[in-house]
Design a protein around this motif. Structure first.
Motif, PDB file in Angstrom:
ATOM      1  N   MET A   1       0.826  -1.196   0.000  1.00 43.07           N
ATOM      2  CA  MET A   1       0.000   0.000   0.000  1.00 43.07           C
ATOM      3  C   MET A   1       0.871   1.260   0.000  1.00 43.07           C
ATOM      4  O   MET A   1       0.574   2.223  -0.686  1.00 43.07           O
ATOM      5  N   MET A   2       1.922   1.253   0.798  1.00 44.74           N
ATOM      6  CA  MET A   2       2.816   2.416   0.840  1.00 44.74           C
ATOM      7  C   MET A   2       3.523   2.617  -0.492  1.00 44.74           C
ATOM      8  O   MET A   2       3.781   3.749  -0.882  1.00 44.74           O
ATOM      9  N   THR A   3       3.784   1.512  -1.195  1.00 46.68           N
ATOM     10  CA  THR A   3       4.412   1.640  -2.504  1.00 46.68           C
ATOM     11  C   THR A   3       3.486   2.356  -3.472  1.00 46.68           C
ATOM     12  O   THR A   3       3.927   3.216  -4.240  1.00 46.68           O
ATOM     13  N   PHE A   4       2.199   2.037  -3.400  1.00 41.86           N
ATOM     14  CA  PHE A   4       1.224   2.712  -4.274  1.00 41.86           C
ATOM     15  C   PHE A   4       1.099   4.188  -3.911  1.00 41.86           C
ATOM     16  O   PHE A   4       1.028   5.046  -4.781  1.00 41.86           O
ATOM     17  N   LEU A   5       1.072   4.494  -2.600  1.00 46.68           N
ATOM     18  CA  LEU A   5       0.915   5.884  -2.180  1.00 46.68           C
ATOM     19  C   LEU A   5       2.121   6.742  -2.552  1.00 46.68           C
ATOM     20  O   LEU A   5       1.990   7.950  -2.721  1.00 46.68           O
ATOM     21  N   LYS A   6       3.276   6.127  -2.681  1.00 55.30           N
ATOM     22  CA  LYS A   6       4.476   6.862  -3.064  1.00 55.30           C
ATOM     23  C   LYS A   6       4.738   6.788  -4.566  1.00 55.30           C
ATOM     24  O   LYS A   6       5.716   7.356  -5.045  1.00 55.30           O
ATOM     25  N   SER A   7       3.876   6.108  -5.310  1.00 54.70           N
ATOM     26  CA  SER A   7       4.120   5.928  -6.732  1.00 54.70           C
ATOM     27  C   SER A   7       3.871   7.232  -7.495  1.00 54.70           C
ATOM     28  O   SER A   7       3.124   8.109  -7.059  1.00 54.70           O
ATOM     29  N   ASP A   8       4.509   7.335  -8.631  1.00 54.86           N
ATOM     30  CA  ASP A   8       4.400   8.527  -9.462  1.00 54.86           C
ATOM     31  C   ASP A   8       2.971   8.712  -9.975  1.00 54.86           C
ATOM     32  O   ASP A   8       2.478   9.839 -10.045  1.00 54.86           O
ATOM     33  N   LEU A   9       2.300   7.617 -10.298  1.00 62.72           N
ATOM     34  CA  LEU A   9       0.926   7.692 -10.795  1.00 62.72           C
ATOM     35  C   LEU A   9      -0.005   8.317  -9.763  1.00 62.72           C
ATOM     36  O   LEU A   9      -0.788   9.227 -10.079  1.00 62.72           O
ATOM     37  N   PHE A  10       0.088   7.873  -8.512  1.00 64.78           N
ATOM     38  CA  PHE A  10      -0.782   8.402  -7.460  1.00 64.78           C
ATOM     39  C   PHE A  10      -0.456   9.855  -7.158  1.00 64.78           C
ATOM     40  O   PHE A  10      -1.365  10.679  -6.975  1.00 64.78           O
ATOM     41  N   LEU A  11       0.824  10.200  -7.116  1.00 67.57           N
ATOM     42  CA  LEU A  11       1.202  11.579  -6.822  1.00 67.57           C
ATOM     43  C   LEU A  11       0.748  12.532  -7.934  1.00 67.57           C
ATOM     44  O   LEU A  11       0.318  13.654  -7.664  1.00 67.57           O
ATOM     45  N   ARG A  12       0.821  12.091  -9.181  1.00 71.95           N
ATOM     46  CA  ARG A  12       0.322  12.924 -10.291  1.00 71.95           C
ATOM     47  C   ARG A  12      -1.190  13.092 -10.214  1.00 71.95           C
ATOM     48  O   ARG A  12      -1.725  14.167 -10.448  1.00 71.95           O
ATOM     49  N   PHE A  13      -1.900  12.015  -9.854  1.00 73.79           N
ATOM     50  CA  PHE A  13      -3.351  12.099  -9.697  1.00 73.79           C
ATOM     51  C   PHE A  13      -3.717  13.061  -8.575  1.00 73.79           C
ATOM     52  O   PHE A  13      -4.608  13.903  -8.714  1.00 73.79           O
ATOM     53  N   LEU A  14      -3.024  12.956  -7.451  1.00 77.34           N
ATOM     54  CA  LEU A  14      -3.302  13.814  -6.310  1.00 77.34           C
ATOM     55  C   LEU A  14      -3.008  15.275  -6.645  1.00 77.34           C
ATOM     56  O   LEU A  14      -3.782  16.165  -6.285  1.00 77.34           O
ATOM     57  N   GLY A  15      -1.918  15.531  -7.347  1.00 77.56           N
ATOM     58  CA  GLY A  15      -1.585  16.891  -7.750  1.00 77.56           C
ATOM     59  C   GLY A  15      -2.604  17.455  -8.726  1.00 77.56           C
ATOM     60  O   GLY A  15      -3.021  18.613  -8.616  1.00 77.56           O
TER      61      GLY A  15
END
Length: 50
Positions: A1-15
């Motif tokens: 789960m932490m790997t997904f939260l730190k992934s580039d895809l999730f961070l771009r979505f959140l931004g």
């Protein structure tokens, strides 16, 4: 789960979500258009004319 939260895809979505939310708030018109008041006024004037 932490790997997904730190992934580039999730961070771009959140931004993108944060930028979109700020844009929606900033670009809203100051005064909301009232769409129903002319229709209400027209129907009340129509009933009053009878």
């Amino acid at each position: 789960m932490m790997t997904f939260l730190k992934s580039d895809l999730f961070l771009r979505f959140l931004g993108g979500f944060a930028i979109g939310a700020v844009g929606m708030v900033m670009l809203q018109p100051d005064e909301q258009p009232i769409l129903s008041s002319p229709a209400i006024a027209a129907t009340s004037a129509h009933h009053a004319a009878r």
